[in-house]
Scaffold this motif. Structure first.
Motif, PDB file in Angstrom:
ATOM      1  N   MET A 127      -2.491  53.516 -10.965  1.00  0.00           N
ATOM      2  CA  MET A 127      -1.245  53.832 -11.671  1.00  0.00           C
ATOM      3  C   MET A 127      -0.303  54.618 -10.763  1.00  0.00           C
ATOM      4  O   MET A 127       0.904  54.353 -10.729  1.00  0.00           O
ATOM      5  CB  MET A 127      -1.541  54.622 -12.945  1.00  0.00           C
ATOM      6  N   ALA A 128      -0.868  55.570 -10.014  1.00  0.00           N
ATOM      7  CA  ALA A 128      -0.053  56.379  -9.099  1.00  0.00           C
ATOM      8  C   ALA A 128       0.550  55.505  -8.004  1.00  0.00           C
ATOM      9  O   ALA A 128       1.729  55.663  -7.646  1.00  0.00           O
ATOM     10  CB  ALA A 128      -0.897  57.484  -8.482  1.00  0.00           C
ATOM     11  N   ALA A 129      -0.242  54.579  -7.485  1.00  0.00           N
ATOM     12  CA  ALA A 129       0.242  53.684  -6.433  1.00  0.00           C
ATOM     13  C   ALA A 129       1.351  52.775  -6.958  1.00  0.00           C
ATOM     14  O   ALA A 129       2.370  52.548  -6.278  1.00  0.00           O
ATOM     15  CB  ALA A 129      -0.911  52.846  -5.888  1.00  0.00           C
TER      16      ALA A 129
ATOM     17  N   LYS B  24       1.064  51.232 -17.675  1.00  0.00           N
ATOM     18  CA  LYS B  24       0.303  51.963 -18.692  1.00  0.00           C
ATOM     19  C   LYS B  24      -1.007  51.254 -19.031  1.00  0.00           C
ATOM     20  O   LYS B  24      -2.006  51.896 -19.375  1.00  0.00           O
ATOM     21  CB  LYS B  24       1.136  52.101 -19.978  1.00  0.00           C
ATOM     22  N   ASN B  25      -0.990  49.923 -18.928  1.00  0.00           N
ATOM     23  CA  ASN B  25      -2.145  49.133 -19.341  1.00  0.00           C
ATOM     24  C   ASN B  25      -3.114  48.810 -18.206  1.00  0.00           C
ATOM     25  O   ASN B  25      -4.067  48.048 -18.404  1.00  0.00           O
ATOM     26  CB  ASN B  25      -1.674  47.824 -19.983  1.00  0.00           C
ATOM     27  N   ILE B  26      -2.859  49.355 -17.005  1.00  0.00           N
ATOM     28  CA  ILE B  26      -3.754  49.095 -15.873  1.00  0.00           C
ATOM     29  C   ILE B  26      -5.191  49.488 -16.238  1.00  0.00           C
ATOM     30  O   ILE B  26      -5.445  50.626 -16.635  1.00  0.00           O
ATOM     31  CB  ILE B  26      -3.304  49.879 -14.617  1.00  0.00           C
ATOM     32  N   ASP B  27      -6.115  48.541 -16.115  1.00  0.00           N
ATOM     33  CA  ASP B  27      -7.554  48.767 -16.360  1.00  0.00           C
ATOM     34  C   ASP B  27      -7.860  49.323 -17.744  1.00  0.00           C
ATOM     35  O   ASP B  27      -8.962  49.830 -17.980  1.00  0.00           O
ATOM     36  CB  ASP B  27      -8.143  49.719 -15.301  1.00  0.00           C
ATOM     37  N   GLN B  28      -6.913  49.243 -18.641  1.00  0.00           N
ATOM     38  CA  GLN B  28      -7.117  49.832 -19.971  1.00  0.00           C
ATOM     39  C   GLN B  28      -8.251  49.131 -20.716  1.00  0.00           C
ATOM     40  O   GLN B  28      -9.060  49.784 -21.404  1.00  0.00           O
ATOM     41  CB  GLN B  28      -5.828  49.770 -20.794  1.00  0.00           C
ATOM     42  N   ALA B  29      -8.337  47.813 -20.575  1.00  0.00           N
ATOM     43  CA  ALA B  29      -9.394  47.059 -21.256  1.00  0.00           C
ATOM     44  C   ALA B  29     -10.770  47.485 -20.741  1.00  0.00           C
ATOM     45  O   ALA B  29     -11.719  47.645 -21.518  1.00  0.00           O
ATOM     46  CB  ALA B  29      -9.186  45.561 -21.039  1.00  0.00           C
ATOM     47  N   SER B  30     -10.867  47.692 -19.428  1.00  0.00           N
ATOM     48  CA  SER B  30     -12.125  48.124 -18.824  1.00  0.00           C
ATOM     49  C   SER B  30     -12.504  49.523 -19.289  1.00  0.00           C
ATOM     50  O   SER B  30     -13.672  49.793 -19.613  1.00  0.00           O
ATOM     51  CB  SER B  30     -12.008  48.097 -17.296  1.00  0.00           C
TER      52      SER B  30
ATOM     53  N   GLU C 242      14.963  44.074 -18.293  1.00  0.00           N
ATOM     54  CA  GLU C 242      13.847  43.539 -19.080  1.00  0.00           C
ATOM     55  C   GLU C 242      12.540  43.607 -18.291  1.00  0.00           C
ATOM     56  O   GLU C 242      11.490  44.013 -18.819  1.00  0.00           O
ATOM     57  CB  GLU C 242      14.155  42.087 -19.479  1.00  0.00           C
ATOM     58  N   ALA C 243      12.613  43.220 -17.003  1.00  0.00           N
ATOM     59  CA  ALA C 243      11.414  43.236 -16.154  1.00  0.00           C
ATOM     60  C   ALA C 243      10.919  44.658 -15.926  1.00  0.00           C
ATOM     61  O   ALA C 243       9.709  44.905 -15.850  1.00  0.00           O
ATOM     62  CB  ALA C 243      11.717  42.562 -14.816  1.00  0.00           C
ATOM     63  N   LEU C 244      11.844  45.612 -15.840  1.00  0.00           N
ATOM     64  CA  LEU C 244      11.481  47.011 -15.616  1.00  0.00           C
ATOM     65  C   LEU C 244      10.715  47.559 -16.813  1.00  0.00           C
ATOM     66  O   LEU C 244       9.711  48.265 -16.659  1.00  0.00           O
ATOM     67  CB  LEU C 244      12.743  47.839 -15.361  1.00  0.00           C
ATOM     68  N   ASN C 245      11.170  47.226 -18.006  1.00  0.00           N
ATOM     69  CA  ASN C 245      10.460  47.653 -19.213  1.00  0.00           C
ATOM     70  C   ASN C 245       9.054  47.058 -19.240  1.00  0.00           C
ATOM     71  O   ASN C 245       8.084  47.740 -19.601  1.00  0.00           O
ATOM     72  CB  ASN C 245      11.233  47.226 -20.467  1.00  0.00           C
ATOM     73  N   ALA C 246       8.969  45.789 -18.845  1.00  0.00           N
ATOM     74  CA  ALA C 246       7.670  45.103 -18.853  1.00  0.00           C
ATOM     75  C   ALA C 246       6.717  45.700 -17.825  1.00  0.00           C
ATOM     76  O   ALA C 246       5.525  45.900 -18.111  1.00  0.00           O
ATOM     77  CB  ALA C 246       7.869  43.614 -18.577  1.00  0.00           C
ATOM     78  N   VAL C 247       7.228  46.003 -16.628  1.00  0.00           N
ATOM     79  CA  VAL C 247       6.340  46.532 -15.577  1.00  0.00           C
ATOM     80  C   VAL C 247       5.885  47.940 -15.903  1.00  0.00           C
ATOM     81  O   VAL C 247       4.740  48.325 -15.594  1.00  0.00           O
ATOM     82  CB  VAL C 247       7.022  46.476 -14.193  1.00  0.00           C
ATOM     83  N   ARG C 248       6.725  48.733 -16.542  1.00  0.00           N
ATOM     84  CA  ARG C 248       6.311  50.074 -16.959  1.00  0.00           C
ATOM     85  C   ARG C 248       5.199  50.004 -17.996  1.00  0.00           C
ATOM     86  O   ARG C 248       4.272  50.813 -17.998  1.00  0.00           O
ATOM     87  CB  ARG C 248       7.515  50.843 -17.501  1.00  0.00           C
ATOM     88  N   GLU C 249       5.294  49.025 -18.881  1.00  0.00           N
ATOM     89  CA  GLU C 249       4.241  48.827 -19.872  1.00  0.00           C
ATOM     90  C   GLU C 249       2.956  48.357 -19.190  1.00  0.00           C
ATOM     91  O   GLU C 249       1.852  48.775 -19.568  1.00  0.00           O
ATOM     92  CB  GLU C 249       4.698  47.794 -20.917  1.00  0.00           C
ATOM     93  N   SER C 250       3.113  47.501 -18.166  1.00  0.00           N
ATOM     94  CA  SER C 250       1.950  47.004 -17.424  1.00  0.00           C
ATOM     95  C   SER C 250       1.235  48.139 -16.694  1.00  0.00           C
ATOM     96  O   SER C 250       0.007  48.147 -16.594  1.00  0.00           O
ATOM     97  CB  SER C 250       2.384  45.932 -16.420  1.00  0.00           C
TER      98      SER C 250
END
Length: 276
Positions: free
Chosen positions: A185-187, A99-105, A89-97
């Protein structure tokens, strides 16, 4: 007296093992190969009674240890399954996170660029139209009109330059933000790749445990056959093999738990990098 001194530590060990086994409820994920029913217990007691005192004591000690190890097998399986499910469950959540890195910015800056272009487009259109008009009127000898139009063009040129610079600045900010997002994202993905090795090791351990389980099932069949025939020697051999097998399985499952904990740590570290 010597036997009593040896017996006390054994009792302490068994007490600790029983406490460990009861500290986690057994679940349906996987069950131990050995199911010690009242019938099995009765047959074992009759078989052990036929052995000499030393062999009988050893068999009873091993049988008690087998009972504890069997209970521990089930509880450890529940621990592994629970942690594995949490990690999934946490792995799915972190992969989604990730994808969303700095997306709002990025979205905000993209909107700012689009808004600026839309706001200044009428100015750019007017400036283009004016310059086309000047080009068309070059052949005419109306110096006054040409002078007025050129003055308008020069005044508008300054506004156009300011507008274009503003757009370039906004686009530069957007590009920098995208570059930063790409690096972050790469890091994060590089950190998350730290789960690959423990996942591979878990597969290896599960394969080893599966082989041990097959051997344990065979030993259990041999043991039940031995106590049906009331053969202490064969029953003792099967008990020794099962106790050793369970201990190896316990060690393997402990490693699996450690690897799952390692995975949990990697996921937590990655989630921290995403800023979530």
């Amino acid at each position: 007296m010597k036997m009593n001194n040896l017996y006390k530590p054994s009792c302490l060990l068994l007490s600790l093992l029983i406490a460990l086994a009861l500290s986690f409820p057994a679940g349906p994920a996987s069950a131990a190969a050995t199911v010690i029913t009242s019938s099995v217990q009765a047959s074992f007691d009759l078989t052990a009674a036929k052995a000499d005192s030393t062999a009988r004591a050893r068999m009873k000690s091993q049988f008690t240890e087998l009972t504890v190890l069997s209970a521990g097998y089930d509880s450890r399986e529940v621990q592994i399954r629970t942690l594995h499910d949490q990690n999934t469950e946490a792995l799915n959540a972190v992969r989604e996170s990730i994808k969303n890195i700095d997306q709002a910015s990025i979205t905000k800056l993209s909107t700012s660029v689009s808004s600026a272009k839309q706001r200044y487009q009428p100015l750019f259109d007017q400036y283009s139209t004016l310059n086309k008009r000047i080009s068309l009127l070059k052949g005419l000898k109306d110096k006054t009109l040409n002078s007025v139009l050129k003055a308008q063009s020069e005044a508008m040129k300054l506004l156009v330059q300011i507008a274009r610079q503003e757009i370039r600045d906004k686009e530069a900010l957007l590009k920098a933000a995208k570059d930063t997002r790409t690096r972050r994202m790469a890091a994060a993905r590089k950190t998350l790749a730290g789960i690959d090795r423990p996942q591979s090791l878990i597969k290896s351990q599960k394969s080893a445990v599966s082989a041990l389980n097959k051997r344990l099932t065979a030993d259990w069949s041999d043991f039940k056959a031995a106590i049906r025939k009331q053969n202490p020697a064969l029953a003792g051999q099967s008990l020794s093999s099962m106790v050793a097998g369970y201990k190896q399985i316990a060690a393997g499952k402990l490693k699996i738990l450690e690897y799952e904990q390692t995975i949990a740590g990697v996921i937590a570290a990655t989630l921290k990098q995403t800023g979530s």
